[in-house]
Design a protein around this motif. Structure first.
Motif, PDB file in Angstrom:
ATOM      1  N   LEU A 267      39.826  23.568  76.622  1.00  0.00           N
ATOM      2  CA  LEU A 267      38.374  23.423  76.479  1.00  0.00           C
ATOM      3  C   LEU A 267      37.730  23.969  77.752  1.00  0.00           C
ATOM      4  O   LEU A 267      37.794  23.323  78.801  1.00  0.00           O
ATOM      5  CB  LEU A 267      37.995  21.949  76.311  1.00  0.00           C
ATOM      6  CG  LEU A 267      38.728  21.168  75.211  1.00  0.00           C
ATOM      7  CD1 LEU A 267      38.341  19.697  75.276  1.00  0.00           C
ATOM      8  CD2 LEU A 267      38.414  21.745  73.832  1.00  0.00           C
ATOM      9  N   LYS A 269      35.325  24.259  80.452  1.00  0.00           N
ATOM     10  CA  LYS A 269      34.271  23.284  80.789  1.00  0.00           C
ATOM     11  C   LYS A 269      32.888  23.929  80.841  1.00  0.00           C
ATOM     12  O   LYS A 269      31.889  23.298  80.524  1.00  0.00           O
ATOM     13  CB  LYS A 269      34.605  22.559  82.094  1.00  0.00           C
ATOM     14  CG  LYS A 269      34.641  23.434  83.331  1.00  0.00           C
ATOM     15  CD  LYS A 269      34.885  22.580  84.564  1.00  0.00           C
ATOM     16  CE  LYS A 269      34.828  23.460  85.802  1.00  0.00           C
ATOM     17  NZ  LYS A 269      35.358  22.829  86.988  1.00  0.00           N
ATOM     18  N   GLU A 300      41.333  20.481  79.753  1.00  0.00           N
ATOM     19  CA  GLU A 300      40.132  21.168  80.226  1.00  0.00           C
ATOM     20  C   GLU A 300      40.561  22.373  81.069  1.00  0.00           C
ATOM     21  O   GLU A 300      41.480  22.273  81.879  1.00  0.00           O
ATOM     22  CB  GLU A 300      39.274  20.230  81.065  1.00  0.00           C
ATOM     23  CG  GLU A 300      37.932  20.859  81.404  1.00  0.00           C
ATOM     24  CD  GLU A 300      37.056  19.943  82.244  1.00  0.00           C
ATOM     25  OE1 GLU A 300      36.269  19.185  81.645  1.00  0.00           O
ATOM     26  OE2 GLU A 300      37.167  19.996  83.481  1.00  0.00           O
ATOM     27  N   SER A 302      38.978  26.184  83.094  1.00  0.00           N
ATOM     28  CA  SER A 302      37.740  26.731  83.650  1.00  0.00           C
ATOM     29  C   SER A 302      37.707  28.252  83.487  1.00  0.00           C
ATOM     30  O   SER A 302      38.710  28.936  83.698  1.00  0.00           O
ATOM     31  CB  SER A 302      37.646  26.367  85.137  1.00  0.00           C
ATOM     32  OG  SER A 302      36.486  26.972  85.684  1.00  0.00           O
TER      33      SER A 302
END
Lengths: 492, 98
Positions: A267, A269, A300, A302
């Motif tokens: 995911l 962020k 998560e 980035s």
């Protein structure tokens, strides 16, 4: 047993093909069902620029004859597939949604159209789009805006709005679109259908009228994931007419739809920060927790340069467009201004009368970004930032197999709501453009509805040429979402 | 960076586009807004970063030099706005000095 109340036009391409091959329905019945539906609803949706009624019926007759004489039928036999009007179709006008090509009829088919014909698909007309695929809402067409089948006051999304609305509105079984910065995924999200943008190089661009050549890619719109898998395999593969098409192996997506392993989901962020509508966020959270419950590893990640993707994208895309669109000069094809004083006057007045405002604005921006003295600061800089964006994805895919994000920060907005402010409109593509800059495959699928009963889109992004795992994940999710999505229906 | 009406006019000339005074004003506003937005790229240090102009890694491939589709002259000229015999007509390019 099929539901007796169900119309043929409600069926998927997969079901139509098997029903036709099994002699459940005649081609003529299928063609008629879709034609009646499309002609009847097009006044409301404005999704088609052209429906070649007679040639569709003639083709259906030929298919019936072919079947009756037990000839081999292609894997898309008698599935009505609409084509975004930026793909060349032999003998059928191809306008790009522009006055400048209003009367242009190509003498050849785009490779993707040829491939559909080879598999006996019914080429079901040409769909409306933002002029030269430049737009996020399908409000920039010379032929008027496309309306969203879920709410006729809302946009269908752009630029392949007609292709998305035609599938959502059950006017055709599936359609082709093109995606330069989100032009398949965004309208798929707004219209609640499956939309696939393949890896750059997966599909031939021959016969796709160019907008931004390093970003453009042809893809599909379908009612479900299975149809996307079926169609994408057919249109994929290297083409001697497109030097950027890849020789990479094309897997049999349809046969490998069942999930092979618990893909690790990332995911990003940056895709869940400020600006994301709360209802979209909630629908995504539900999907994510559903995966968590089913023991998928979720992490998560980035993509630190995400915030720069729109800026880089608009400089690169418009730079390439300003060069690509220089061919429209009123000399060899298309609109020509009358009584020109000289050749320069012919070029200028043809282009100024022939192009709409958004196209002219982008040609201006692109010309500026490429012009002497500004090239390094704009086009080159944007291309360097593009490298950083690509590296972000590479790092993320070291940790996870797929990325899951919202397709758009909000659901379909009202027609006219964002036309005044170019930046607000461009930011609609905030979650989609980076994928094009990096040449990755991505898919948008419906994952729920907001309180206005408008569909919410979920995006899956895979590493280059890893469409297979993207389809597997989407197919898995689709089964899980089925009950939740079947509560709402389109009434046209 | 100065982006003014003269810049709009210069870019319009390069783009072979023409605009009236009101359109130029709107373009000036819109393009200024967009250029202001893309200025966020300035803050990024890219000194050691190679630009990506195309995503494909592979070399250009070759195909057999064979005639494939035959296009007739007629089909090629069908879309041209003004044709005389098998020539596309355009306005006079070289001024006469009589």
């Amino acid at each position: 047993m099929s539901n007796p109340k169900e119309h043929l036009y409600q069926k998927t391409a997969f079901d139509l093909v098997s029903g036709f091959k099994n002699k459940q329905w005649k081609a003529a019945e299928i063609a008629e069902s879709f034609l009646n539906r499309a002609l009847d609803t097009n006044k409301k949706l404005n999704s088609f620029i052209c429906i070649p009624h007679e040639s569709i019926l003639d083709h259906a007759t030929l298919l019936d004859e072919k079947r009756n004489s037990n000839e081999d039928l292609g894997s898309l036999a008698c599935s009505p597939i609409a084509i975004k009007d930026i793909l060349c179709t032999s003998g059928i006008s191809t306008t790009c949604g522009s006055k400048i090509l209003q009367n242009f009829t190509p003498y050849y088919d785009a490779t993707v159209v040829e491939k559909l014909k080879d598999k006996d698909a019914l080429i079901f007309g040409k769909t409306n789009l933002d002029e030269f695929a430049m737009g996020s809402s399908n409000e920039n067409s010379f032929f008027g805006p496309v309306r969203n089948p879920w709410n006729l006051d809302c946009v269908a999304g752009g630029s392949s709005g007609g292709s998305a609305a035609a599938v959502a509105g059950q006017q055709c079984a599936a359609s082709l679109g093109s995606d330069t910065g989100g032009s398949i995924r965004l309208p798929a999200s707004f219209c609640g259908v499956v939309g696939v943008k393949p890896s750059y190089g997966r599909v031939s661009r021959f016969g796709l009228i160019a907008f931004a050549s390093s970003l453009d890619q042809v893809g599909v719109f379908t009612k479900d994931v299975r149809d996307s898998a079926l169609l994408l395999r057919i249109i994929s593969g290297q083409d001697s007419k497109d030097s950027t098409s890849s020789s990479n192996f094309v897997p049999h997506f349809l046969d490998s739809l069942s999930i092979k392993k618990k893909w690790r989901i990332g995911l990003p962020k940056e895709y869940f920060q400020q600006g994301l509508d709360s209802e979209v966020r909630q629908a995504l959270s539900q999907s994510i927790s559903l995966l968590g419950k089913n023991k998928f590893e979720i992490e998560e990640v980035s993509l630190p340069h995400s915030d720069l993707s729109i800026a880089a994208y608009y400089l690169i895309a418009t730079g390439e467009a300003s060069s690509n669109l220089s061919r429209f000069d009123g000399v060899r094809y298309g609109y020509r201004a009358s009584n020109p004083k000289n050749l320069n006057d012919l070029y200028k007045r043809t282009r100024s009368d022939g192009f709409g405002y958004e196209v002219k604005r982008r040609i201006m921006l692109g010309t500026f970004a490429l012009s002497s003295g500004y090239y390094d600061a704009y086009y080159k800089k944007a291309s360097q930032v593009r490298t950083l964006i690509i590296q972000d994805f590479q790092k993320a895919f070291e940790k996870v197999d797929l990325l899951l994000t919202p397709t758009a920060p909000f659901t379909a907005f009202k027609i006219g709501e964002k036309t005044k402010d170019p930046i607000q409109m461009y930011l609609t593509d905030i979650y989609t453009t980076a994928v094009n800059l990096a040449g990755l495959p991505a898919l948008s699928m419906p994952c729920g509805f907001d309180s206005k009963k408008l569909p919410i889109g979920l995006q899956l992004i895979a590493p280059r040429f890893e469409e297979e795992r993207m389809f597997q994940m989407a197919h898995y999710l689709e089964k899980e979402f089925h009950v939740q999505n079947s509560k709402h229906h389109i009434v046209l | 960076m100065k982006f003014d009406i003269q810049t709009v006019e210069r870019i319009a000339e390069l783009s072979r586009l023409e605009f009236d005074a009101q359109e130029k004003e709107i373009l000036l506003q819109d393009l200024s807004k967009i250029l202001h937005y893309v200025e966020k790229l300035e803050a990024v240090d890219v000194e050691k970063i190679q630009p990506t102009y195309n995503i494909i890694e592979s070399e250009c491939f070759f195909r057999e030099d064979q005639i494939s589709v035959h296009l007739s002259n007629d089909s090629l000229f069908k879309n041209a706005p003004e044709v005389q015999e098998h020539f596309v007509q355009v306005p006079q390019m070289i001024a006469s000095h009589e």
